[in-house]
Design an enzyme around this catalytic site. Sequence first.
Site, PDB file in Angstrom:
ATOM      1  N   ALA A  57       0.839  -1.205   0.000  1.00 25.00           N
ATOM      2  CA  ALA A  57       0.000   0.000   0.000  1.00 25.00           C
ATOM      3  C   ALA A  57       0.875   1.257   0.000  1.00 25.00           C
ATOM      4  O   ALA A  57       0.544   2.248  -0.667  1.00 25.00           O
ATOM      5  CB  ALA A  57      -0.946  -0.008   1.196  1.00 25.00           C
TER       6      ALA A  57
ATOM      7  N   ALA B 282       2.031   1.735  -3.507  1.00 20.83           N
ATOM      8  CA  ALA B 282       0.921   2.234  -4.337  1.00 20.83           C
ATOM      9  C   ALA B 282       0.646   3.706  -4.069  1.00 20.83           C
ATOM     10  O   ALA B 282       0.493   4.505  -5.007  1.00 20.83           O
ATOM     11  CB  ALA B 282      -0.338   1.406  -4.079  1.00 20.83           C
ATOM     12  N   GLU B 283       0.592   4.095  -2.804  1.00 18.35           N
ATOM     13  CA  GLU B 283       0.313   5.497  -2.498  1.00 18.35           C
ATOM     14  C   GLU B 283       1.450   6.401  -2.947  1.00 18.35           C
ATOM     15  O   GLU B 283       1.228   7.509  -3.430  1.00 18.35           O
ATOM     16  CB  GLU B 283       0.028   5.721  -1.014  1.00 18.35           C
ATOM     17  CG  GLU B 283      -0.296   7.172  -0.743  1.00 18.35           C
ATOM     18  CD  GLU B 283      -1.212   7.413   0.447  1.00 18.35           C
ATOM     19  OE1 GLU B 283      -1.524   8.591   0.689  1.00 18.35           O
ATOM     20  OE2 GLU B 283      -1.619   6.446   1.114  1.00 18.35           O
ATOM     21  N   SER B 284       2.671   5.926  -2.837  1.00 21.81           N
ATOM     22  CA  SER B 284       3.821   6.721  -3.267  1.00 21.81           C
ATOM     23  C   SER B 284       3.771   7.003  -4.765  1.00 21.81           C
ATOM     24  O   SER B 284       3.909   8.152  -5.200  1.00 21.81           O
ATOM     25  CB  SER B 284       5.130   6.002  -2.912  1.00 21.81           C
ATOM     26  OG  SER B 284       5.255   5.857  -1.518  1.00 21.81           O
TER      27      SER B 284
END
Length: 141
Positions: free
Chosen positions: A59, A62-64
């Site tokens: 996660a 993905a957020e990065s």
Amino acid sequence: MELNKEAVLAEANSACKGTLMETLNIEVVDYGSDFLTAKMPVNSRVYQPDGVLHGGATAALAESVGSFASHIFVDTDEFFVRGIEITANHLKSVTEGFVYAKATFLHKGRTTQLLDIKITDDFDNLISVCRLSTISLPKKK
């Protein structure tokens, strides 16, 4: 406006210094007009206790990549980008190699953005599917 690929990759990787992205060894590796891709090594730094890739590390990858994709498409002199919601469906385990996160836009609005992020392994197996909502907020002058 098409940005220079090498400049985008250099800016992204420079911005990672001293952050969670550096701690997790996340590297932005590809960029196009509608996507951004980053990779992260799978090793003991990102394992769950039983030796498989931790969903939280997935996660974070993905957020990065999703947040930075939104960042490069806004006027950063006027706005900053923040993630406001992320979902992740983990489909397959990984114990070694690299995972790759490719973020593509589903919606690219002035205020909110929605990104689809597919996480794959070295063999192009689908590991996780993530959705990230970001918001562009005006900087205070």
